[in-house]
Design a protein around this motif. Structure first.
Motif, PDB file in Angstrom:
ATOM      1  N   ALA A   1      -3.001  -3.033   7.657  1.00  0.00           N
ATOM      2  CA  ALA A   1      -1.802  -3.885   7.745  1.00  0.00           C
ATOM      3  C   ALA A   1      -2.088  -5.126   8.588  1.00  0.00           C
TER       4      ALA A   1
ATOM      5  N   ARG B   1       0.853  -1.183   0.000  1.00  0.00           N
ATOM      6  CA  ARG B   1       0.000   0.000   0.000  1.00  0.00           C
ATOM      7  C   ARG B   1       0.889   1.234   0.000  1.00  0.00           C
TER       8      ARG B   1
ATOM      9  N   GLU C   1      -4.523   2.931   8.845  1.00  0.00           N
ATOM     10  CA  GLU C   1      -3.411   2.224   8.200  1.00  0.00           C
ATOM     11  C   GLU C   1      -3.049   0.953   8.972  1.00  0.00           C
TER      12      GLU C   1
ATOM     13  N   THR D   1       3.416  -1.053   4.013  1.00  0.00           N
ATOM     14  CA  THR D   1       2.679   0.193   3.823  1.00  0.00           C
ATOM     15  C   THR D   1       3.647   1.371   3.850  1.00  0.00           C
TER      16      THR D   1
END
Lengths: 85, 146, 146, 85
Positions: free
Chosen positions: B20, B3, B16, B75
């Protein structure tokens, strides 16, 4: 050869523009030659590109060394060392 | 799952983290967050980037980390534009089955991002703007992964 | 700032991050989150601890990290009691002016916690409960900081 | 000597209790001696404390080696290797 040029950070400020499209003279075949040509072209170029040790470049969006070829490139970017993160 | 986001918006860590954590096999998530320091006199920080090349560079860094540590998720979210003291500049996360991989991959993501992604910081102090200088320690930190 | 919590409640990462980020000089925050893996057949995980001794052990680990890396903040939040797959078991965070200190201190916090704090995991698979065995790799990870 | 004992995880389960207060015989002065005494006391103790290699201890809430003294201690805990985090 027609080439898109991009400038970032203080290179952009000193060049007085963020991008331009140029028609390269035949003898200019690498990044170092491009920098020489731009520095000789006008005062803005001379001021922006004087400090060669602090210039970095990307050819078609990939970081390269200053002696990298630009033959066949569509886009070259000139900028200071990166400072993200 | 990779991401990558380059955005002028504030970074939402809860969102976020949830992404994850939700990846297959995640037992460990390591993160790094970089902030505009609130106490050293910087009024605002402005982040410039190279659209297109930035995202491609971050994708490459994330893909290398996923391959090297068999991550479930990598990420990288980097803010651009003007931001105030205390704001989050960057957030990286690595999710893996076990902690050693997550911790190492997280350090890799931020070390490589510092040298491999085209961002430039300009800070304003007492009304005067200056471009932040690159640090040699960043090159050293990035090269330890080679 | 040292923040230690041993709690039966879900771990709120956004709140913990905000506290760590708000400490003086924070330019870098590294975190580690341990999860109940959702995909390996565990129905529930139960965490038992030694009240009093646990908090004291976590305080010691955090204080050592703060002293060694001059941290602005060290956070350790550990959940106890029963929890479902995907739940956060532990969250640690280290805030420092620069990233190397935050990353190293974060790894230290979780490595030392694994060996120095009196917690015991019992997992239930297919209706059968068993106590999780300690891993030798945890001792190795902890001892690299000596 | 009067001593509070705490048991955790499978030691607790096999002992059949989480804590107790005992009156120690005079000859028991270290953790190993305490374990011997508890293992000899009843079947639960024998079952809980048979696997010495997997037993760990804390004296007054500090982790110690199995040969550590318990003279003057107020609280001793016996448990398996820890598995937190």
């Amino acid at each position: 050869m027609r080439l898109d040029l991009l400038y970032f950070a203080w290179v952009r400020e000193r060049m007085g523009r963020a991008h331009e499209t140029v028609e390269l003279p035949a003898g200019v075949t690498d990044v170092a030659g491009l920098i020489d040509w731009l520095a000789a072209r006008d005062e803005a170029g001379a001021a922006a590109l004087a400090d060669r040790g602090r210039l970095r470049a990307a050819v078609d969006q990939a970081f390269v060394a200053i002696d990298a070829s630009i033959v066949g490139a569509r886009e070259v970017a000139l900028f200071p060392p990166v400072t993200g993160g | 799952m990779i991401r990558i986001r380059v955005t002028p918006e504030a970074i939402d860590i809860a969102a976020e983290m949830a992404l994850a954590e939700a990846t297959a096999g995640a037992g460990a998530v390591a993160t790094f967050t970089g902030l505009v320091r609130a106490d050293d006199g910087v009024g605002t920080l402005e982040l410039e980037h190279y659209p297109g090349a930035t995202e491609a560079a971050l994708e490459r860094v994330a893909a290398q980390a996923v391959a090297r540590w068999s991550l479930g998720a990598a990420t990288i979210v980097h803010r651009v534009g003007p931001m105030a003291p205390g704001a989050r500049i960057v957030f990286v996360a690595a999710a893996a089955p076990h902690r050693a991989a997550a911790l190492d991959a997280c350090a890799y993501l931020i070390d490589r991002l510092k040298t491999d992604a085209p961002f430039w910081k300009r800070e304003t102090r007492d009304g005067e703007a200056r471009w932040v200088e690159a640090r040699e320690t960043d090159d050293a930190a990035a090269s330890r992964w080679e």
